[in-house]
Design a protein around this motif. Structure first.
Motif, mmCIF file in Angstrom:
data_model
loop_
_atom_site.group_PDB
_atom_site.id
_atom_site.type_symbol
_atom_site.label_atom_id
_atom_site.label_comp_id
_atom_site.label_asym_id
_atom_site.label_seq_id
_atom_site.Cartn_x
_atom_site.Cartn_y
_atom_site.Cartn_z
ATOM 1 N N ARG A 66 -5.869 -1.559 1.355
ATOM 2 C CA ARG A 66 -6.254 -1.404 -0.059
ATOM 3 C C ARG A 66 -4.979 -1.153 -0.880
ATOM 4 N N PRO A 67 -4.245 -2.208 -1.197
ATOM 5 C CA PRO A 67 -2.965 -2.020 -1.876
ATOM 6 C C PRO A 67 -3.068 -1.842 -3.380
ATOM 7 N N LEU A 68 -4.253 -2.010 -3.958
ATOM 8 C CA LEU A 68 -4.372 -2.128 -5.406
ATOM 9 C C LEU A 68 -5.109 -0.984 -6.082
ATOM 10 N N VAL A 69 -5.260 0.145 -5.400
ATOM 11 C CA VAL A 69 -5.937 1.276 -6.030
ATOM 12 C C VAL A 69 -5.147 1.715 -7.266
ATOM 13 N N GLU A 70 -5.870 2.019 -8.337
ATOM 14 C CA GLU A 70 -5.240 2.399 -9.598
ATOM 15 C C GLU A 70 -4.824 3.876 -9.579
ATOM 16 N N THR B 276 0.831 -1.207 0.000
ATOM 17 C CA THR B 276 0.000 0.000 0.000
ATOM 18 C C THR B 276 0.863 1.255 0.000
ATOM 19 N N LEU B 277 1.877 1.291 0.839
ATOM 20 C CA LEU B 277 2.754 2.465 0.901
ATOM 21 C C LEU B 277 3.542 2.635 -0.388
ATOM 22 N N PHE C 200 -10.394 -3.172 -3.824
ATOM 23 C CA PHE C 200 -11.138 -3.767 -2.714
ATOM 24 C C PHE C 200 -10.271 -3.766 -1.447
ATOM 25 N N LYS C 201 -10.938 -3.911 -0.307
ATOM 26 C CA LYS C 201 -10.253 -3.925 0.981
ATOM 27 C C LYS C 201 -9.994 -5.359 1.405
ATOM 28 N N VAL C 202 -8.759 -5.662 1.733
ATOM 29 C CA VAL C 202 -8.419 -6.998 2.232
ATOM 30 C C VAL C 202 -8.982 -7.118 3.639
ATOM 31 N N THR C 203 -10.016 -7.933 3.778
ATOM 32 C CA THR C 203 -10.732 -8.062 5.044
ATOM 33 C C THR C 203 -10.775 -9.496 5.547
ATOM 34 N N HIS C 204 -10.923 -10.451 4.636
ATOM 35 C CA HIS C 204 -11.023 -11.862 4.973
ATOM 36 C C HIS C 204 -9.868 -12.637 4.330
ATOM 37 N N PRO C 205 -9.544 -13.829 4.827
ATOM 38 C CA PRO C 205 -8.408 -14.587 4.287
ATOM 39 C C PRO C 205 -8.443 -14.764 2.774
ATOM 40 N N ALA C 206 -9.611 -14.992 2.203
ATOM 41 C CA ALA C 206 -9.696 -15.187 0.757
ATOM 42 C C ALA C 206 -9.288 -13.943 -0.013
#
Length: 264
Positions: free
Chosen positions: A126-130, A54-55, A229-235
């Motif tokens: 949220r590491p994948l924002v464009e 993210t950083l 998307f926000k990483v919230t659950h293991p999947a």
């Protein structure tokens, strides 16, 4: 709230994308929904901690002046990240809730920057924002947020006995947006609204936009790509790693071609 509290439309005018801005990253939470002993932001993703991705992403945004990361008082991991050594990265001690961490960062920033400074608040998970979405957000109104238009039919639930739920009604999908981050506002206004909201109605503060809304403001919704998307659950970690590997593959190198979608 009275009519005089409402924000004049001209104050929410767009700012040029070239104007400098700061980014706040609340990262003091434990991420309990992941079901792990380790804080979510430090879970491994493609060979390094989630927050490092993210950083790294944020440090590549256009014209970013600095980043303030709100970490837990007992955090001993953050300073080991390569990204923590960047001179644009600063830390403050966060609070027990996200809003407390954001307010701590706003207080820190207010001591050195004028109140009209543009601030973006972005989730550590949220590491994948464009980058294209970031540019569109920067070019939007002074109070704005990335969001995803609903693509599924939306049902409002009616709780019943036994912990079950029935459908109360179907909501108009065209009016439903899923809030994401970054969320943008002027430093002084966001700090005042967040402090006031936490004092008067803390349960209603679920993101920065909700604090602005409680004060009578109407942030602009900026459509974002589904990868944010926000990483919230293991999947979610599995999906994030797949997208990272796809994005970093030789065939995908070069300027981003993504466009925000409004799936039918």
């Amino acid at each position: 709230m009275t009519a005089s509290d409402a924000q004049p439309p001209e104050v929410n005018a767009p700012k040029p994308a070239t104007a400098p801005y700061w980014v706040i990253v609340p990262a003091a939470g434990a991420g309990k929904r992941m079901g792990t002993a380790q804080p979510k932001q430090y879970l491994p993703l493609a060979d390094k901690p989630l927050i490092a991705h993210t950083l790294q992403n944020i440090l590549g945004w256009p014209n970013v002046t600095g980043i303030i990361v709100a970490i837990a008082a007992d955090d001993r991991q953050f300073q080991s990240l390569a990204e923590a050594a960047d001179p644009r990265v600063h830390t403050v001690t966060g609070g027990s809730e996200r809003a407390d961490s954001v307010l701590a960062a706003l207080d820190f920033l207010s001591a050195q920057q004028p109140p009209e400074t543009t601030v973006l608040v972005h989730d550590a998970a949220r590491p994948l924002v464009e980058h294209g979405d970031i540019v569109r957000l920067l070019e939007a109104a002074s109070m704005a947020l990335l969001a995803q238009p609903a693509s599924d039919t939306v049902k409002q639930a009616e709780p019943v006995a036994g912990g079950q739920s029935l459908v109360r009604q179907t909501l108009p999908r065209s009016e439903i947006w899923l809030a994401q981050t970054p969320q943008k506002a002027p430093l002084g206004r966001l700090r005042d609204c967040l402090a006031r909201g936490l004092k008067e109605n803390p349960a209603a503060i679920t993101d920065e936009a909700s604090a602005l809304e409680l004060a009578g403001h109407h942030p602009q919704l900026v459509p974002a790509c589904r990868s944010n998307f926000k990483v919230t659950h293991p999947a979610d970690l599995i999906l994030a790693e797949a997208l990272l590997r796809h994005r970093n593959s030789p065939a995908q190198q070069g300027p981003s071609q993504s466009q925000p979608g409004t799936d039918e």
